[in-house]
Each structure stands twice: as C-alpha cells, then as structure tokens.
Design a protein around this motif. Structure first.
Motif, short mmCIF file in Angstrom:
data_model
loop_
_atom_site.label_atom_id
_atom_site.label_comp_id
_atom_site.label_asym_id
_atom_site.label_seq_id
_atom_site.Cartn_x
_atom_site.Cartn_y
_atom_site.Cartn_z
N GLY A 166 -32.77 23.89 58.92
CA GLY A 166 -33.01 23.01 58.24
C GLY A 166 -31.95 22.90 56.95
O GLY A 166 -31.39 24.00 56.77
N LYS A 167 -31.41 21.81 56.44
CA LYS A 167 -30.48 21.75 55.43
C LYS A 167 -31.36 21.88 54.05
O LYS A 167 -32.36 21.56 53.77
CB LYS A 167 -29.92 20.37 55.29
N VAL A 168 -30.69 22.82 53.23
CA VAL A 168 -31.38 23.14 52.08
C VAL A 168 -31.42 21.92 51.30
O VAL A 168 -32.58 22.04 50.50
CB VAL A 168 -30.22 24.07 51.29
N ALA A 169 -30.58 20.81 51.38
CA ALA A 169 -30.54 19.86 50.51
C ALA A 169 -31.86 19.15 50.96
O ALA A 169 -32.66 18.12 49.94
CB ALA A 169 -29.45 18.78 50.55
N SER A 170 -32.60 19.16 52.10
CA SER A 170 -33.64 18.66 52.39
C SER A 170 -34.97 19.12 51.69
O SER A 170 -35.90 18.47 51.52
CB SER A 170 -33.89 18.62 53.93
N LYS A 180 -22.21 20.28 49.24
CA LYS A 180 -23.12 21.47 49.93
C LYS A 180 -24.20 20.70 50.69
O LYS A 180 -25.20 21.41 51.08
CB LYS A 180 -23.81 21.98 48.69
N GLN A 181 -24.05 19.44 51.11
CA GLN A 181 -25.07 18.52 51.64
C GLN A 181 -25.45 19.41 53.16
O GLN A 181 -26.46 19.07 53.84
CB GLN A 181 -24.79 17.22 51.77
N ASP A 182 -24.51 20.04 53.97
CA ASP A 182 -24.75 20.20 55.05
C ASP A 182 -25.15 21.82 55.12
O ASP A 182 -25.30 22.53 56.40
CB ASP A 182 -23.59 20.01 56.04
N ILE A 183 -25.21 22.49 54.03
CA ILE A 183 -25.46 23.97 54.19
C ILE A 183 -27.31 24.03 54.54
O ILE A 183 -27.93 23.52 54.20
CB ILE A 183 -25.54 24.56 52.77
N THR A 184 -27.23 25.24 55.69
CA THR A 184 -28.50 25.38 56.43
C THR A 184 -29.18 26.53 55.38
O THR A 184 -28.47 27.46 54.95
CB THR A 184 -28.48 25.54 57.78
N SER A 193 -22.43 30.42 53.88
CA SER A 193 -22.75 28.68 53.54
C SER A 193 -21.28 28.45 52.67
O SER A 193 -20.98 27.24 52.52
CB SER A 193 -23.70 29.28 52.18
N GLY A 194 -20.29 29.42 52.33
CA GLY A 194 -19.21 28.98 51.64
C GLY A 194 -19.22 29.26 50.22
O GLY A 194 -18.01 28.93 49.69
N PHE A 195 -20.32 29.77 49.78
CA PHE A 195 -20.37 30.11 48.37
C PHE A 195 -19.51 31.13 47.95
O PHE A 195 -19.44 32.11 48.64
CB PHE A 195 -22.04 30.46 47.80
N ARG A 196 -18.85 31.07 46.84
CA ARG A 196 -18.16 32.48 46.16
C ARG A 196 -19.29 33.60 45.95
O ARG A 196 -20.68 33.16 45.81
CB ARG A 196 -17.19 31.98 44.89
N ASN A 221 -15.42 27.49 50.99
CA ASN A 221 -15.16 27.08 52.39
C ASN A 221 -16.00 26.16 52.93
O ASN A 221 -17.27 26.08 52.55
CB ASN A 221 -14.99 28.38 53.27
N PRO A 222 -15.74 25.45 53.99
CA PRO A 222 -16.59 24.48 54.56
C PRO A 222 -17.76 25.43 55.35
O PRO A 222 -17.51 26.36 55.67
CB PRO A 222 -16.09 23.99 55.76
#
Length: 595
Positions: A166-170, A180-184, A193-196, A221-222
C-alpha cells in the motif's frame, strides 16, 4: 541516526603427510558439546518453543572456551580502540536454543561527567559516583528501536489494517507531496523509499512544523531504485501506525509487544527511578550534537527522538540485554514465547527474507538487516537478522544455528567521536560463531582453515603418482565472506613452483551437484557438509593443495576439509584415513584446537 554506511507477498503469506600452513587439524568434540541446544519441556512451552533460562555452554550446545574468549576480547575494547575506548562498558549476552550461556557486564555504565573538546579528554565522575555495568543495566537502544516499530507494522499487516504494498499517502494524505506519492509501506521497511538519511526535525519548534518538514521532504532518488538507510522511513511508519490504530507508538509497544512477552524493562521514556540503573550516553553539545543538553543520562540520546517527546519510530526505546533476548527468542521461535504469540510464523519468515535482492550488499527483510558481516561477523548468513544502534547497541539472530547475540555498549559516552567502526560487535559475533561446533564428516578430526583476516591458510597433500589420471573425493564445509574470501583447490607438477586451478563439483544430500569450474568456492553453503569430486590429470609427482585466502576486513565461519581420498583407476593412491597416509600428516602454523 544512522550507524552504518517487484511484487510483494499476499496477506495469506503473511498470516501463516598432509602439510598444513596457517590452518589447523581440529579435534572435534563428540558427544554433548556437538549436540543440538537443549530444548526440553522444562525450558519451553507445550509446543516445544524454547523459553529462556541461564545455563552452561555445554547445555546450549556451545564450546565454553570461545565464550570465555568473547568476554576477553570485549574487555580489550575498554582500552584504546585504537586511540580511545570503544565503550565505557557493555553488557554481553549470548545463547542458543533456550539457554543463555553468557550474560556478563563489563566496564562502567556511568563514568564521565563531561567531555573537554579543547583537550579531547573526558572529565570523570569521582570514583564513588561512577556506576559499574550490571546484568540488568538499561540502555538507550537507538536504532534498534526500529525493530519494534517494524514488528508493530507487520502485526497490522497480519490483521488486514495495513497493506505491505500500500502507498503511504493512502494512509497519510499529507505525505504524498514533493514526489512521495508512490512510496510504499514495504519501501519504508526496507529503506528503499528514496529518503535521505535524516533531517533536523529538532530545528522545528512545534510538532506540526516537524510534520511539515516531512510532508515537504522530496526523495533523493525515485522510490524503489536505491537502498539508502533513513530514519525518516521509520518516523513515517510511526505516523501511519498511530493514524490507523488511534494509539500512540509507546502505547502500542506496551500493549502489543512488551506486556505480552513480559519485557518489563523495555519502554520509551523510562521513569526517573530507572536512572541509576541506566547507562549514560553523551555530553551532548554543539557542534557535535544538534542540541545543547549536557550529559544525557536516562533520556533518549537521538536529537530528533528527543524533540518528538522521546517517542519515535526510529529511536527512543530503552531496554536490557535480557529483555532483548526475550524478543530475539520470540522471533527465533516463529513469533511465540511461552503462551504469548505476537506474530505468525509466516510473518517472521518474511521479516527474515531479503526484499532487496536488487541491491546486493544491502540485504534487508521487513525492518531487519540481513547478512551484514560488518557487525554480524561470522554469524552472518543470508538468514541472519539483526540491527545496530548509534549508542553502541546491537542484536544478531541466526536461525541456522538457533543462536542469538546481544552487545549493549555505551559507545557515545562521553562523546560520539571516540567510537570508530564496529570491531567489538564483529569480535563478539566471531567468537559466538566459533562456539557452535562443526562435527567432522568422518572420525574425530578435520582440517580447519581458521578465521583470521588477511591470511592465507593452506593444506597440501603429499606428491602423488597418477599413471592414468585419478579422482579426488572428500567432504567440504565452507562459509566465507562472499567474494572477499575464497577457498581454492590447486595442483602443481613442478614441486610447487606454479599452481593451476582444479575444477570440481560439490553436492549436498538430496540436491543436484554444483560445478565449480574455477576450482574455488566462496560465500554461503548452508553450513552443512558437501561431497566433493575432482578429476585429476595423468601426472607424476602431482601435488594438490587447498588454499583459503581472506581479506583484511571480515571473515565467515571458515572452511573444513575432511575424508580426502585419491584413487587412480582401482588403486587408492592416498587416503587420509589410512594409518600409513595419516602418519605423514604435519600441522604447521596454528596449534590444533577443539572445535
């Protein structure tokens, strides 16, 4: 705070003379010491899941000499390592099965009152105010806290309240900005996730402003394209858990993990009454710390966790070695301890399964790091799970041998710059790995390469005359740091001036043979004996040798060679089990030892 440099599973999956140079001829203990760890009914639940009790090394199926060496090596790091002590003190705990065979405090829980940056020295408390480490000393676990947050998330996945893919934004609509809309959820748990690594949340004065920093943070990063360890992943997961459950993280920790398991000395924000039994951390002042706090003792060390009220998904849990051992035993049991079950066995399996196969070297399960020699040492296998904490803590669980290791040190006491590398963790893990015996494939002895770094250990057969070629057969056991350390089978026909690789095949019971055309093996072999076969050329005075080479960093459990036999047609040319051949065995370099 850091301490180190596809499709997902379904909910159904979640819910359920030999001349030896540098090596040694090892005399293996036979009856009790090589047996499996004890798990009788007095030390487990009705279903045979072990619960913990103190006991001897022999009862745990461990070799006591190596546990004694574990303590000796750990004590060496109380001194210059290499310039400053690695820690002021530590509590060491090691065991196998249901037996804690080592539970030993060393050094001081509280030694220094301050750090003098002008002289790069520490100011000690008066001797009568210093506090020795004790078995029940409480530690700030730092990033080991991430494991608790991860377990709480997997529990919610089991219950259908959270989707791994599931996506975190949901769950957190405000999270979806800045790319960040597609991070799961899985990417948070596996640091993809691509976070620093982190951002200074403590610089924002209010809780809402701290959240805004997360909402506005853009991935470096994506999502899913790179592994990058980040505290922000577990802070975000905390926010998801609190949203879907309606409970704060500290309340979830208490109701879902520590109360059911009886972990009575594990919590966020320990009360003031715990302070005399708590290891001190750092004289926290700028510029090395983000905040000016003075000696941190009894409060969370991590600046972001402190600014979040001491309750954070990435840091803030305090615990003891024994309580962490209960957690480790629970996971090795498949999620159950005594009458309490906190996870289904299938969930634990996934927590110990590598989801980062696209990023070799950064193996990661759900929350757990996997196969990391840099702190797991020779305990590292593709299934070995663990985590470290910036304050000097670590937990390592090896399902292959059912063993567990906890090293809790106060390595930022008096200041974080004194600690370098992870050598005490590696040394402890190497000793515990060596304490698990390897029974020879045949008889009482087998050649063992040793576990030294930057070493070449060799085992050489006497010169053989093979009129029509021949075949070598033997038993082989290996576990090395992948690619960095390797075992080679080589031959020479000019008395050892030049050597050539000898291709061979290996097979373990019930599996197809594997070819090794380069005449070498490296990495993980399952810690079981393999049958080896190698065709040898027609030659006079053919010399065969095994050569095990290690780099200067880390090692695996090593290499064993046993039951070597060379035949030429129907003629046995060499058999190490024959008295005449065995009489020519010579060990040079290392002394034979029990294991």
């Amino acid at each position: 705070m850091t301490d180190r440099a596809g499709g997902g599973p379904t909910r159904r999956q979640l819910g359920r003379g030999l001349t030896a140079l540098g090596g040694a001829l090892i005399l293996a203990p036979l009856p009790a010491a090589s047996a499996a760890p004890d798990a009788d009914e007095s030390n487990g639940d009705a279903h045979g899941h072990p619960t913990l009790r103190h006991g001897s090394a022999e009862r745990a199926g461990l070799l006591p000499a190596h546990l004694r060496q574990l303590v000796t090596d750990a004590e060496a790091f109380l001194g210059p390592s290499p310039k400053y002590p690695w820690y002021a003190g530590a509590v060491l705990l090691a065991g196998r099965g249901g037996t804690v065979a080592l539970h030993h405090p060393i050094g001081k829980a509280v030694r220094y009152s301050a750090y003098d940056e002008k002289t790069d020295t520490a100011v000690e408390f008066p001797a009568d105010q210093q506090i020795a480490m004790a078995k029940d000393t409480v530690f700030d676990l730092a990033s080991v806290s991430k494991l608790f947050t991860s377990i709480l998330a997997v529990q919610q996945i089991e219950r259908g309240e959270l989707e791994l893919e599931g996506k975190v934004a949901s769950y957190l609509p405000d999270f979806g900005g800045a790319g960040k809309q597609d991070i799961t959820i899985r990417q948070l748990l596996t640091h993809t996730s691509g976070f620093r690594a982190w951002i200074p949340l403590y610089s924002a004065p209010t809780h809402e402003e701290k959240l805004q920093l997360i909402w506005k943070e853009a991935p470096l990063n994506p999502p899913g394209t790179r592994y990058l360890y980040s505290d922000l992943n577990l802070i975000s997961l905390q926010l998801v858990l609190e949203k879907i459950t309606g409970h704060a993280l500290d309340a979830l920790l208490r109701s879902e993990i520590t109360d059911p398991l009886g972990m009575r000395r594990t919590r966020f924000n320990p009360p003031a009454s715990w302070r005399p039994k708590t290891a001190a951390t750092e004289d926290a002042r700028k510029p090395w710390s983000g905040l000016d706090r003075g000696l941190v003792w009894g409060e969370v060390h991590d600046e972001n966790a402190y600014s979040l009220g001491g309750v954070a998904g990435h840091a803030g849990v305090f615990s003891t070695a024994w309580d962490l051992a209960i957690l480790g035993r629970t996971l090795l049991n498949g999620g159950v301890y005594g009458r309490a079950r906190i996870l289904e066995s299938e969930s634990v399996e996934l927590m110990f399964t590598d989801f980062n196969t696209a990023f070799p070297g950064d193996e990661h399960g759900l929350g757990f790091e996997l196969y990391q020699h840099w702190y797991m040492g020779a305990m590292a296998t593709p299934r070995t799970a663990g985590h470290t904490g910036f304050t000097g803590t670590s937990l390592v669980l090896d399902p292959t041998t059912d063993s567990f290791l906890i090293v809790l040190g106060n390595s930022v006491h008096p200041v974080r710059s004194w600690r370098s590398g992870s050598a005490p963790r590696v040394a402890a893990a190497n000793n515990l790995a060596r304490a698990v015996p390897v029974r020879p494939a045949r008889g009482r002895t087998a050649w063992f390469s040793g576990m030294a770094t930057a070493t070449s250990a060799t085992l050489t057969l006497p010169a053989l005359d093979l009129g029509a070629g021949g075949r070598l057969r033997c038993a082989l056991w290996w576990d090395t740091e992948p690619q960095a350390d390797a075992l080679f089978l080589e031959s020479s026909t000019d008395g050892g001036t030049t050597w050539r690789p000898v291709p061979f095949t290996t097979a373990r019971h019930g599996e197809a043979a594997q070819d090794h055309p380069t005449g070498s093996v490296t990495g993980w072999s399952g810690r079981v004996w393999h049958r080896l076969s190698a065709d040898l050329p027609e030659a006079r005075r053919l010399v065969l040798r095994w050569r095990y080479a290690t780099d200067r960093l880390y090692v695996g459990r090593g290499v064993y060679v046993d039951a070597q036999r060379v035949a030429d047609d129907d003629r046995v040319v060499f058999d190490e089990a024959r008295p005449a051949d065995a009489a020519r065995i010579e060990v040079v370099g290392w002394t034979a030892a029990k294991n």
